[in-house]
Design a protein around this motif. Structure first.
Motif, PDB file in Angstrom:
ATOM      1  N   ALA A 214       0.843  -1.193   0.000  1.00  0.00           N
ATOM      2  CA  ALA A 214       0.000   0.000   0.000  1.00  0.00           C
ATOM      3  C   ALA A 214       0.881   1.247   0.000  1.00  0.00           C
ATOM      4  O   ALA A 214       1.986   1.254   0.525  1.00  0.00           O
ATOM      5  CB  ALA A 214      -0.905  -0.012   1.244  1.00  0.00           C
ATOM      6  N   ARG A 215       0.328   2.327  -0.565  1.00  0.00           N
ATOM      7  CA  ARG A 215       1.118   3.543  -0.705  1.00  0.00           C
ATOM      8  C   ARG A 215       1.514   4.139   0.629  1.00  0.00           C
ATOM      9  O   ARG A 215       2.471   4.909   0.720  1.00  0.00           O
ATOM     10  CB  ARG A 215       0.336   4.564  -1.530  1.00  0.00           C
ATOM     11  CG  ARG A 215       0.184   4.161  -2.987  1.00  0.00           C
ATOM     12  CD  ARG A 215      -0.539   5.234  -3.770  1.00  0.00           C
ATOM     13  NE  ARG A 215      -0.693   4.852  -5.159  1.00  0.00           N
ATOM     14  CZ  ARG A 215      -1.295   5.593  -6.056  1.00  0.00           C
ATOM     15  NH1 ARG A 215      -1.809   6.773  -5.721  1.00  0.00           N
ATOM     16  NH2 ARG A 215      -1.406   5.187  -7.314  1.00  0.00           N
ATOM     17  N   ASN A 216       0.789   3.831   1.681  1.00  0.00           N
ATOM     18  CA  ASN A 216       1.109   4.395   2.976  1.00  0.00           C
ATOM     19  C   ASN A 216       2.011   3.485   3.801  1.00  0.00           C
ATOM     20  O   ASN A 216       2.058   3.584   5.018  1.00  0.00           O
ATOM     21  CB  ASN A 216      -0.179   4.700   3.751  1.00  0.00           C
ATOM     22  CG  ASN A 216      -0.976   3.436   4.050  1.00  0.00           C
ATOM     23  OD1 ASN A 216      -0.691   2.376   3.509  1.00  0.00           O
ATOM     24  ND2 ASN A 216      -1.976   3.554   4.910  1.00  0.00           N
ATOM     25  N   ASP A 217       2.734   2.571   3.140  1.00  0.00           N
ATOM     26  CA  ASP A 217       3.659   1.686   3.842  1.00  0.00           C
ATOM     27  C   ASP A 217       4.725   2.535   4.536  1.00  0.00           C
ATOM     28  O   ASP A 217       5.489   3.261   3.900  1.00  0.00           O
ATOM     29  CB  ASP A 217       4.312   0.721   2.848  1.00  0.00           C
ATOM     30  CG  ASP A 217       5.185  -0.299   3.545  1.00  0.00           C
ATOM     31  OD1 ASP A 217       6.277   0.069   3.991  1.00  0.00           O
ATOM     32  OD2 ASP A 217       4.786  -1.465   3.622  1.00  0.00           O
ATOM     33  N   ASP A 218       4.787   2.444   5.864  1.00  0.00           N
ATOM     34  CA  ASP A 218       5.668   3.311   6.650  1.00  0.00           C
ATOM     35  C   ASP A 218       7.136   3.076   6.349  1.00  0.00           C
ATOM     36  O   ASP A 218       7.930   4.027   6.296  1.00  0.00           O
ATOM     37  CB  ASP A 218       5.413   3.102   8.146  1.00  0.00           C
ATOM     38  CG  ASP A 218       4.041   3.615   8.577  1.00  0.00           C
ATOM     39  OD1 ASP A 218       3.481   4.459   7.852  1.00  0.00           O
ATOM     40  OD2 ASP A 218       3.551   3.167   9.626  1.00  0.00           O
ATOM     41  N   ILE A 219       7.526   1.807   6.161  1.00  0.00           N
ATOM     42  CA  ILE A 219       8.933   1.501   5.927  1.00  0.00           C
ATOM     43  C   ILE A 219       9.387   2.055   4.579  1.00  0.00           C
ATOM     44  O   ILE A 219      10.436   2.704   4.471  1.00  0.00           O
ATOM     45  CB  ILE A 219       9.180  -0.019   6.004  1.00  0.00           C
ATOM     46  CG1 ILE A 219       8.935  -0.519   7.433  1.00  0.00           C
ATOM     47  CG2 ILE A 219      10.607  -0.364   5.557  1.00  0.00           C
ATOM     48  CD1 ILE A 219       9.108  -2.016   7.601  1.00  0.00           C
ATOM     49  N   LEU A 220       8.586   1.829   3.546  1.00  0.00           N
ATOM     50  CA  LEU A 220       8.966   2.319   2.224  1.00  0.00           C
ATOM     51  C   LEU A 220       8.986   3.838   2.169  1.00  0.00           C
ATOM     52  O   LEU A 220       9.841   4.442   1.506  1.00  0.00           O
ATOM     53  CB  LEU A 220       8.017   1.757   1.162  1.00  0.00           C
ATOM     54  CG  LEU A 220       8.051   0.235   0.984  1.00  0.00           C
ATOM     55  CD1 LEU A 220       7.097  -0.182  -0.121  1.00  0.00           C
ATOM     56  CD2 LEU A 220       9.455  -0.256   0.674  1.00  0.00           C
ATOM     57  N   GLU A 221       8.058   4.455   2.863  1.00  0.00           N
ATOM     58  CA  GLU A 221       8.034   5.915   2.898  1.00  0.00           C
ATOM     59  C   GLU A 221       9.267   6.451   3.627  1.00  0.00           C
ATOM     60  O   GLU A 221       9.906   7.407   3.172  1.00  0.00           O
ATOM     61  CB  GLU A 221       6.752   6.389   3.601  1.00  0.00           C
ATOM     62  CG  GLU A 221       6.584   7.899   3.666  1.00  0.00           C
ATOM     63  CD  GLU A 221       6.420   8.547   2.303  1.00  0.00           C
ATOM     64  OE1 GLU A 221       6.721   9.752   2.189  1.00  0.00           O
ATOM     65  OE2 GLU A 221       5.997   7.844   1.356  1.00  0.00           O
ATOM     66  N   PHE A 222       9.612   5.831   4.740  1.00  0.00           N
ATOM     67  CA  PHE A 222      10.767   6.262   5.529  1.00  0.00           C
ATOM     68  C   PHE A 222      12.064   6.119   4.735  1.00  0.00           C
ATOM     69  O   PHE A 222      12.991   6.919   4.883  1.00  0.00           O
ATOM     70  CB  PHE A 222      10.843   5.432   6.817  1.00  0.00           C
ATOM     71  CG  PHE A 222      11.917   5.858   7.775  1.00  0.00           C
ATOM     72  CD1 PHE A 222      11.741   6.972   8.590  1.00  0.00           C
ATOM     73  CD2 PHE A 222      13.103   5.144   7.877  1.00  0.00           C
ATOM     74  CE1 PHE A 222      12.730   7.354   9.490  1.00  0.00           C
ATOM     75  CE2 PHE A 222      14.089   5.523   8.766  1.00  0.00           C
ATOM     76  CZ  PHE A 222      13.905   6.637   9.573  1.00  0.00           C
ATOM     77  N   CYS A 223      12.108   5.083   3.877  1.00  0.00           N
ATOM     78  CA  CYS A 223      13.344   4.771   3.154  1.00  0.00           C
ATOM     79  C   CYS A 223      13.307   5.231   1.696  1.00  0.00           C
ATOM     80  O   CYS A 223      14.099   4.755   0.881  1.00  0.00           O
ATOM     81  CB  CYS A 223      13.620   3.266   3.206  1.00  0.00           C
ATOM     82  SG  CYS A 223      13.806   2.598   4.862  1.00  0.00           S
ATOM     83  N   LYS A 224      12.386   6.148   1.352  1.00  0.00           N
ATOM     84  CA  LYS A 224      12.260   6.519  -0.057  1.00  0.00           C
ATOM     85  C   LYS A 224      13.527   7.180  -0.587  1.00  0.00           C
ATOM     86  O   LYS A 224      13.841   7.116  -1.772  1.00  0.00           O
ATOM     87  CB  LYS A 224      11.048   7.413  -0.263  1.00  0.00           C
ATOM     88  CG  LYS A 224      11.118   8.760   0.435  1.00  0.00           C
ATOM     89  CD  LYS A 224       9.838   9.539   0.181  1.00  0.00           C
ATOM     90  CE  LYS A 224       9.867  10.889   0.903  1.00  0.00           C
ATOM     91  NZ  LYS A 224       8.615  11.650   0.673  1.00  0.00           N
ATOM     92  N   ASP A 225      14.250   7.880   0.293  1.00  0.00           N
ATOM     93  CA  ASP A 225      15.591   8.359  -0.013  1.00  0.00           C
ATOM     94  C   ASP A 225      16.535   7.594   0.898  1.00  0.00           C
ATOM     95  O   ASP A 225      16.119   7.066   1.933  1.00  0.00           O
ATOM     96  CB  ASP A 225      15.697   9.865   0.232  1.00  0.00           C
ATOM     97  CG  ASP A 225      14.744  10.652  -0.650  1.00  0.00           C
ATOM     98  OD1 ASP A 225      14.703  10.361  -1.867  1.00  0.00           O
ATOM     99  OD2 ASP A 225      14.039  11.528  -0.125  1.00  0.00           O
ATOM    100  N   PHE A 226      17.796   7.506   0.521  1.00  0.00           N
ATOM    101  CA  PHE A 226      18.741   6.750   1.336  1.00  0.00           C
ATOM    102  C   PHE A 226      18.737   7.263   2.774  1.00  0.00           C
ATOM    103  O   PHE A 226      18.918   8.457   3.033  1.00  0.00           O
ATOM    104  CB  PHE A 226      20.157   6.856   0.761  1.00  0.00           C
ATOM    105  CG  PHE A 226      20.443   5.862  -0.328  1.00  0.00           C
ATOM    106  CD1 PHE A 226      20.515   4.508  -0.046  1.00  0.00           C
ATOM    107  CD2 PHE A 226      20.618   6.276  -1.640  1.00  0.00           C
ATOM    108  CE1 PHE A 226      20.778   3.589  -1.047  1.00  0.00           C
ATOM    109  CE2 PHE A 226      20.876   5.369  -2.654  1.00  0.00           C
ATOM    110  CZ  PHE A 226      20.958   4.023  -2.350  1.00  0.00           C
TER     111      PHE A 226
END
Length: 260
Positions: A214-226
């Motif tokens: 899902a677009r609101n995945d916290d881990i992916l959002e947190f790691c979208k930049d290095f």
């Protein structure tokens, strides 16, 4: 445990000159109709090998490919764990016996969530030659064999020889000199191909499921930049490594970045 109807398995093992007369099973027999890759190797596998096996088998699972192995220590159990529930364990004992006993908890999970097979009736103990017999089923069920790490004289090398006889392509992982003389020899003599990209390898046998979170995945959002691995672990713990195994993030030079 149940006995698998012969017409459910014999066509998958018909390249064997000595197919099993019957197969006992526990678990999901629908796994037999999936594309399958066998992953075998040393019981004393290095940490590096087990990490590679985990990443490879997670990739195979993500491409909807079932992983076949023998439930032993080392490479086998690392493969089953990473591929669960898309995994088939072929055992050299009756299915009422958990061998090795140290793996009993996870072998039971294979029974419950994956598929366990054995040609041996209940009560059959672990005897050396049965492990070699077991290997022929592991190889014959599969579209390819990956020998992750192996000594020159080992059951895994016997599996590689059998694969050559049956026309099953053999693949190996990159290894350092002196650490896996069996796989290095297979590679040097042109009897195996090297896997240098897990997803590219997996795509030969199955289609990526592309399970986009899902677009609101916290881990992916947190790691979208290095971000630093230290910060990511502090916030999300070992979930970061699970995401790496699933190909959702990459870890480079102690930094983490989303791949989706």
């Amino acid at each position: 445990m149940k006995i698998l109807a012969k017409d459910k398995f014999i066509s998958k093992l018909d390249r064997l000159t000595n197919p099993p007369k019957e197969l006992y099973y526990e678990g999901d027999i629908d796994l037999l109709i999936m594309p399958k890759v066998a992953v075998v190797g040393s019981r004393k596998a290095s940490v590096y090998t087990k990490e590679c096996v985990a990443r490879l088998c997670a990739s195979l699972k993500n491409h909807n490919v079932c992983v076949v192995s023998g439930g032993a220590l080392g490479v086998d159990i690392a493969a089953h764990k990473a591929a669960m529930p898309l995994t088939i364990g072929v055992f050299a004992t009756g299915l009422d016996t958990f061998y090795p006993s140290s793996n009993a908890k996870f072998i039971k999970e294979i029974y419950d969530k994956g598929l366990a097979l054995s040609e041996y009736s209940p009560g059959s103990p672990a005897i050396g030659y049965k492990f070699l017999e077991r290997n022929r089923i592991v190889v014959a069920l599969s579209q390819a064999l990956v020998v992750a790490q192996a000594d020159l004289k080992s059951g895994s090398m016997q599996s590689a020889r059998l694969a050559g006889e049956l026309g099953v392509p053999v693949f190996v992982l990159p290894q350092r000199m002196g650490e896996s003389e069996g796989t290095n020899m297979l590679l040097a003599k042109g009897k195996a191909k090297l896997i240098n990209d897990f997803d590219e390898f997996s795509s030969q046998f199955g289609l990526c499921l592309n399970k986009t979170p899902a677009r609101n995945d916290d881990i992916l959002e947190f790691c979208k930049d290095f971000v630093s691995l230290e910060k990511a672990l502090a916030k999300f713990g070992d979930k970061i490594y699970e995401y790496e195994l699933e190909g959702l993030v990459e870890i480079i030079n102690l930094k983490v970045k989303s791949k989706i």
